[in-house]
Design a protein around this motif. Structure first.
Motif, PDB file in Angstrom:
ATOM      1  N   LYS A   1     144.127   6.586 124.343  1.00  0.00           N
ATOM      2  CA  LYS A   1     142.917   7.146 124.940  1.00  0.00           C
ATOM      3  C   LYS A   1     141.751   7.100 123.962  1.00  0.00           C
ATOM      4  O   LYS A   1     140.624   6.751 124.331  1.00  0.00           O
ATOM      5  CB  LYS A   1     143.163   8.590 125.394  1.00  0.00           C
ATOM      6  CG  LYS A   1     144.023   8.711 126.623  1.00  0.00           C
ATOM      7  CD  LYS A   1     144.240  10.165 126.998  1.00  0.00           C
ATOM      8  CE  LYS A   1     145.176  10.291 128.184  1.00  0.00           C
ATOM      9  NZ  LYS A   1     145.424  11.699 128.524  1.00  0.00           N
ATOM     10  N   LEU A   2     142.015   7.450 122.710  1.00  0.00           N
ATOM     11  CA  LEU A   2     140.949   7.430 121.704  1.00  0.00           C
ATOM     12  C   LEU A   2     140.468   6.010 121.431  1.00  0.00           C
ATOM     13  O   LEU A   2     139.263   5.778 121.261  1.00  0.00           O
ATOM     14  CB  LEU A   2     141.433   8.097 120.417  1.00  0.00           C
ATOM     15  CG  LEU A   2     141.617   9.613 120.488  1.00  0.00           C
ATOM     16  CD1 LEU A   2     142.314  10.125 119.235  1.00  0.00           C
ATOM     17  CD2 LEU A   2     140.280  10.305 120.677  1.00  0.00           C
TER      18      LEU A   2
ATOM     19  N   ALA B   1     136.279   1.956 121.982  1.00  0.00           N
ATOM     20  CA  ALA B   1     135.865   0.648 122.490  1.00  0.00           C
ATOM     21  C   ALA B   1     134.647   0.783 123.410  1.00  0.00           C
ATOM     22  O   ALA B   1     133.699  -0.009 123.322  1.00  0.00           O
ATOM     23  CB  ALA B   1     137.021  -0.032 123.213  1.00  0.00           C
ATOM     24  N   LYS B   2     134.646   1.810 124.276  1.00  0.00           N
ATOM     25  CA  LYS B   2     133.510   2.048 125.166  1.00  0.00           C
ATOM     26  C   LYS B   2     132.247   2.385 124.365  1.00  0.00           C
ATOM     27  O   LYS B   2     131.151   1.939 124.687  1.00  0.00           O
ATOM     28  CB  LYS B   2     133.811   3.168 126.155  1.00  0.00           C
ATOM     29  CG  LYS B   2     134.729   2.766 127.274  1.00  0.00           C
ATOM     30  CD  LYS B   2     134.934   3.932 128.221  1.00  0.00           C
ATOM     31  CE  LYS B   2     135.912   3.557 129.329  1.00  0.00           C
ATOM     32  NZ  LYS B   2     136.166   4.675 130.251  1.00  0.00           N
ATOM     33  N   LEU B   3     132.421   3.198 123.334  1.00  0.00           N
ATOM     34  CA  LEU B   3     131.263   3.591 122.521  1.00  0.00           C
ATOM     35  C   LEU B   3     130.694   2.394 121.754  1.00  0.00           C
ATOM     36  O   LEU B   3     129.482   2.284 121.610  1.00  0.00           O
ATOM     37  CB  LEU B   3     131.666   4.706 121.546  1.00  0.00           C
ATOM     38  CG  LEU B   3     131.983   6.058 122.186  1.00  0.00           C
ATOM     39  CD1 LEU B   3     132.535   7.021 121.144  1.00  0.00           C
ATOM     40  CD2 LEU B   3     130.738   6.647 122.840  1.00  0.00           C
ATOM     41  N   ILE B   4     131.565   1.526 121.284  1.00  0.00           N
ATOM     42  CA  ILE B   4     131.111   0.354 120.545  1.00  0.00           C
ATOM     43  C   ILE B   4     130.385  -0.617 121.477  1.00  0.00           C
ATOM     44  O   ILE B   4     129.349  -1.189 121.105  1.00  0.00           O
ATOM     45  CB  ILE B   4     132.305  -0.344 119.853  1.00  0.00           C
ATOM     46  CG1 ILE B   4     132.799   0.526 118.703  1.00  0.00           C
ATOM     47  CG2 ILE B   4     131.915  -1.725 119.338  1.00  0.00           C
ATOM     48  CD1 ILE B   4     134.079   0.031 118.055  1.00  0.00           C
TER      49      ILE B   4
END
Length: 66
Positions: free
Chosen positions: A55-56, A61-64
């Motif tokens: 999950k982390l 990955a989404k934040l990057i």
């Protein structure tokens, strides 16, 4: 010969199911049971931690990607 062990009193709060009480109130450790219960608990923790890591990693990955 050097051996290792654990006191039943210190193990009882963590794994009460592996601490045996004799008729005179003496506590002892069922070491075979303790090993098995410990292995099962570690396996459960491992599964939970792997799920949290996944999950982390997805969140990172989404934040990057922005």
């Amino acid at each position: 010969e050097r051996q290792a062990g654990v006191g039943a009193q210190s193990l009882e709060p963590l794994l009460p199911e592996v601490v045996l009480t004799s008729n005179d109130g003496t506590l002892s450790v069922a070491y075979g049971n303790a090993a098995m219960v410990s292995a099962v608990e570690l396996a459960k923790d491992n599964v939970e931690l792997r799920a949290r890591i996944e999950k982390l990693e997805a969140l990172v990955a989404k934040l990057i990607e922005g």
